[in-house]
Design an enzyme around this catalytic site. Sequence first.
Site, PDB file in Angstrom:
ATOM      1  CG  HIS A 195      -3.950  -2.743   1.369  1.00 42.26           C
ATOM      2  ND1 HIS A 195      -3.048  -1.459   1.709  1.00 42.26           N
ATOM      3  CD2 HIS A 195      -3.575  -3.398   2.294  1.00 42.26           C
ATOM      4  CE1 HIS A 195      -2.500  -1.782   2.873  1.00 42.26           C
ATOM      5  NE2 HIS A 195      -2.466  -2.895   3.049  1.00 42.26           N
ATOM      6  CG  HIS A 208       2.235 -10.077   6.701  1.00 40.14           C
ATOM      7  ND1 HIS A 208       1.342 -10.181   7.699  1.00 40.14           N
ATOM      8  CD2 HIS A 208       1.420  -8.966   6.078  1.00 40.14           C
ATOM      9  CE1 HIS A 208       0.230  -9.576   7.841  1.00 40.14           C
ATOM     10  NE2 HIS A 208       0.579  -8.649   6.732  1.00 40.14           N
TER      11      HIS A 208
END
Lengths: 273, 119
Positions: free
Chosen positions: A123, A186
């Site tokens: 990804h 994150h």
Amino acid sequence: MPLVYAGVCSHAPGITGRADQADPVIREQFYAAFGAMGESIRASGAEAIVVIAAEHFANFFMNNMPSFAIGMSDSYDGPIEDPDWLGIRPFVAPGDRDLSERLIREVMKTSDVAYAEEWRFDHGIAVPLHFLTPQFDVPVIPVNINCQGPPLAPLERVWAFGEALRRAADAVPERIAIVGTGGISHWPATPDSGKINEQWDREFLDRWCGNDREALLSYDDATVYADAGQGGFEIRTFLAVSAAAGGAKGMVQFYEPIPIFAVGCTIASYSLG
Amino acid sequence: MSLYYVQKFLFQLNRDEALKVAYDRDREAALDGYDVSDEERVALVAPDIGLLYHLGVNGQILMHFAALHQIEWSDYLQRMRDGLAEHGPVREGVYAVTGYVGVEAHTASLANASNDGTA
């Protein structure tokens, strides 16, 4: 040719894989910014895109982990993830082995780098390409900086690698775009997934736009981990683009925390002049 | 502890279709050649996502193992939280817990901060 484009974007798998769970208004604004980034790259006349990613144990593992790697193939397939899980159908992205080899030889003059003749995109590259070159009509030169399996390269070495990429891009006759992909703060794929430190992100983006080497290299992994999670280690891809931009100033085209995407979604670029 | 080999097995499983077939046919046998402890073997065979996270498996590897078992995203996150509640903090690797309140509450707090002009 001198570098024609330098920018950064998010790559979280939720951007495509969990699209239906996000606020549709914010999601579409983000997608539009992503598409506009692709238009800017096309408008620059880029003949190849160097994508600096922070892949996630798709190709590289702790049995032989390079700090820096560049792909050297005429094509790359993906995604390595389940297509339904990622929301991206199987694809073959064009590469350029000859261009890769010339870039690698130039980078090697000042920075140690591994090369890879096999590379299946995860990804980290697949999500950006899904928006930037959805027709897969521009050759991609994949670059990886290890941001997942410590020990990680010190930020000073990341900077030197980014400078080496710039020298290499300027040395070849092709028009080269550089795109860094990653998250800022994150905590991806952990129980804390969805947490975003927006204040930290915005302060980081201010520094990124200012592109002051000292300010950007003042981060250290211990405080990044505490304030921005292990996903914050991916600032390395953003810093490499800063170094490649050679002092140019930047602008944030889009920033918005989208917790279901597990990241503050970002599109930004430098004005290379 | 042999976290390295647990993660190596999962790394290979994520990329190797033949190993996926072997694992689907006989999970125990698929682990032959990987130097894992009995505890790790049980977690890999079950599969016990919460225990694997507690043992220190990197989420970037573990999330694909969960997807292979058709475990939906929110369920995957909850299984890790349950694993920490049952077994305690992560034993090894890069993770520490930060006391996250969850996606919905975090989204609401971001919206409130924005409304207050503080974000």
